[in-house]
Motif scaffolding. Sequence first.
Motif, short mmCIF file in Angstrom:
data_model
loop_
_atom_site.label_atom_id
_atom_site.label_comp_id
_atom_site.label_asym_id
_atom_site.label_seq_id
_atom_site.Cartn_x
_atom_site.Cartn_y
_atom_site.Cartn_z
N PRO A 174 2.49 6.85 -21.92
CA PRO A 174 3.17 8.10 -21.55
C PRO A 174 2.21 9.18 -21.04
O PRO A 174 2.66 10.16 -20.45
N LYS A 175 0.91 9.00 -21.23
CA LYS A 175 -0.07 9.99 -20.75
C LYS A 175 -0.35 9.85 -19.25
O LYS A 175 -0.96 10.73 -18.65
N ASP A 176 0.10 8.75 -18.67
CA ASP A 176 -0.14 8.50 -17.25
C ASP A 176 0.84 9.32 -16.42
O ASP A 176 2.04 9.05 -16.41
N THR A 177 0.32 10.32 -15.68
CA THR A 177 1.17 11.19 -14.87
C THR A 177 1.41 10.65 -13.46
O THR A 177 2.25 11.19 -12.72
N LYS A 178 0.67 9.66 -13.03
CA LYS A 178 0.91 8.91 -11.78
C LYS A 178 0.82 9.78 -10.53
O LYS A 178 1.54 9.57 -9.55
N ASP A 179 -0.08 10.74 -10.55
CA ASP A 179 -0.21 11.67 -9.42
C ASP A 179 -1.67 11.95 -9.12
O ASP A 179 -2.08 13.10 -9.01
N TYR A 180 -2.44 10.90 -8.92
CA TYR A 180 -3.89 11.04 -8.83
C TYR A 180 -4.40 10.92 -7.38
O TYR A 180 -3.73 10.31 -6.54
N PRO A 181 -5.57 11.50 -7.11
CA PRO A 181 -6.10 11.49 -5.74
C PRO A 181 -6.24 10.11 -5.13
O PRO A 181 -6.01 9.93 -3.93
N LYS A 182 -6.63 9.15 -5.92
CA LYS A 182 -6.80 7.79 -5.41
C LYS A 182 -5.86 6.80 -6.10
O LYS A 182 -6.22 5.66 -6.36
N GLY A 183 -4.66 7.28 -6.38
CA GLY A 183 -3.65 6.41 -6.97
C GLY A 183 -4.06 5.90 -8.33
O GLY A 183 -4.86 6.53 -9.04
N ASP A 221 5.72 5.23 -2.91
CA ASP A 221 4.64 4.75 -3.77
C ASP A 221 3.64 3.86 -3.04
O ASP A 221 2.67 3.40 -3.65
N LYS A 222 3.86 3.63 -1.76
CA LYS A 222 2.99 2.74 -1.01
C LYS A 222 1.53 3.19 -1.10
O LYS A 222 1.22 4.37 -0.97
N ASP A 223 0.66 2.22 -1.34
CA ASP A 223 -0.79 2.42 -1.41
C ASP A 223 -1.24 3.18 -2.65
O ASP A 223 -2.43 3.49 -2.78
N SER A 224 -0.31 3.49 -3.56
CA SER A 224 -0.69 4.19 -4.80
C SER A 224 -1.02 3.21 -5.92
O SER A 224 -1.62 3.59 -6.93
N GLY A 225 -0.58 1.96 -5.75
CA GLY A 225 -0.74 0.97 -6.81
C GLY A 225 0.44 0.92 -7.76
O GLY A 225 0.62 -0.06 -8.49
N THR A 277 -7.65 5.70 -9.79
CA THR A 277 -8.34 6.86 -10.34
C THR A 277 -8.60 6.67 -11.83
O THR A 277 -9.59 7.16 -12.37
N LEU A 278 -7.69 5.94 -12.49
CA LEU A 278 -7.79 5.70 -13.92
C LEU A 278 -8.74 4.54 -14.21
O LEU A 278 -9.11 3.78 -13.31
N PRO A 279 -9.15 4.39 -15.48
CA PRO A 279 -9.93 3.20 -15.82
C PRO A 279 -9.06 1.95 -15.69
O PRO A 279 -7.82 2.05 -15.76
N PRO A 280 -9.62 0.79 -15.43
CA PRO A 280 -11.06 0.54 -15.50
C PRO A 280 -11.82 0.85 -14.21
O PRO A 280 -13.05 0.81 -14.20
N VAL A 281 -11.11 1.15 -13.09
CA VAL A 281 -11.80 1.34 -11.81
C VAL A 281 -12.54 2.68 -11.77
O VAL A 281 -13.70 2.74 -11.36
N LEU A 282 -11.86 3.77 -12.17
CA LEU A 282 -12.43 5.11 -12.11
C LEU A 282 -12.99 5.39 -10.71
O LEU A 282 -14.18 5.64 -10.52
N ALA A 283 -12.09 5.38 -9.73
CA ALA A 283 -12.47 5.47 -8.32
C ALA A 283 -13.19 6.77 -7.97
O ALA A 283 -13.95 6.82 -7.01
#
Length: 283
Positions: free
Chosen positions: A238-247, A206-210, A250-256
């Motif tokens: 439960p909707k968070d799948t935790k497999d995003y391009p920028k960790g 999980d390193k660097d994924s947040g 990628t999700l709000p509030p950052v929306l990388a």
Amino acid sequence: MRKFSPLTLALAAALAVNPVAFADQPKAPVTPGALAQATSIDAVLAGDWRSDKNKARDQYRHPKETLAFFGVQPDQTVVELVPGGGWYAEILAPYLKDHGHYVAAIFKPKNPSGENASDKSGLHKKFADDAARYGKAEVVEFDGKAPVFGAPASADVVLTFRNVHNWTDDGNAEAMFKAMYTVLKPGGTLGVVDHRARAGTTLAQDKDSGYLPVEVVTKLASDAGFKLVAQSEINANPKDTKDYPKGVWTLPPVLALKDVDRDKYLAIGESDRMTLKFVKPKK
């Protein structure tokens, strides 16, 4: 039958309601009546000093439920670690203003610019510009390699929101947990909220994924001397799948990813988070 004066009867009634009301008390005790009149958490959450943008995040961060789970009371000394721009400071400092004390503990800036310097100047300005709202809210700077958040056993509660994953990446998590243990009174509470990794993953994976395994946080706390007393799903998603391009960013509030699949990530919402309550055992 013996007659008693009105004063004697009043004292007796008070003792019947609260047997310890006239026992030895700390200097300038806060009365139950004063606490009953303290600013309510609902009033703080509705406060006009909070921006619409910050209020919109209440649905993901659940501040009322989270602070209630951690047992935060308006007459306590509460240390919040690394509060960033002060999202929770805008709630905690006004809530504690009349009868408690809010301390924002921040990394000592190494440079005049950058995130730590910005956090420092922003918090100082926020508190100074609205002393009536924030009272004697305090900013304490600490060295990340040898952190000290206040005098030993001076805090009732220590809180940290979405920070532990940074400390594990930076290699100072053990020192941070030991310092949290030191600043808390015996019986005091440590509340931790952080992005929760998928079950069965490791810190290295999980390193660097947040995201962070719950077991890593509980071990850091137990190694420092804390006891885990409760876990909550208040901040679960439960909707968070935790497999995003920028960790997690990628999700709000950052929306990388900015506009790439923006609606998709907005529909997921903010991350799935662990909410853990620890206590410093009484000796």
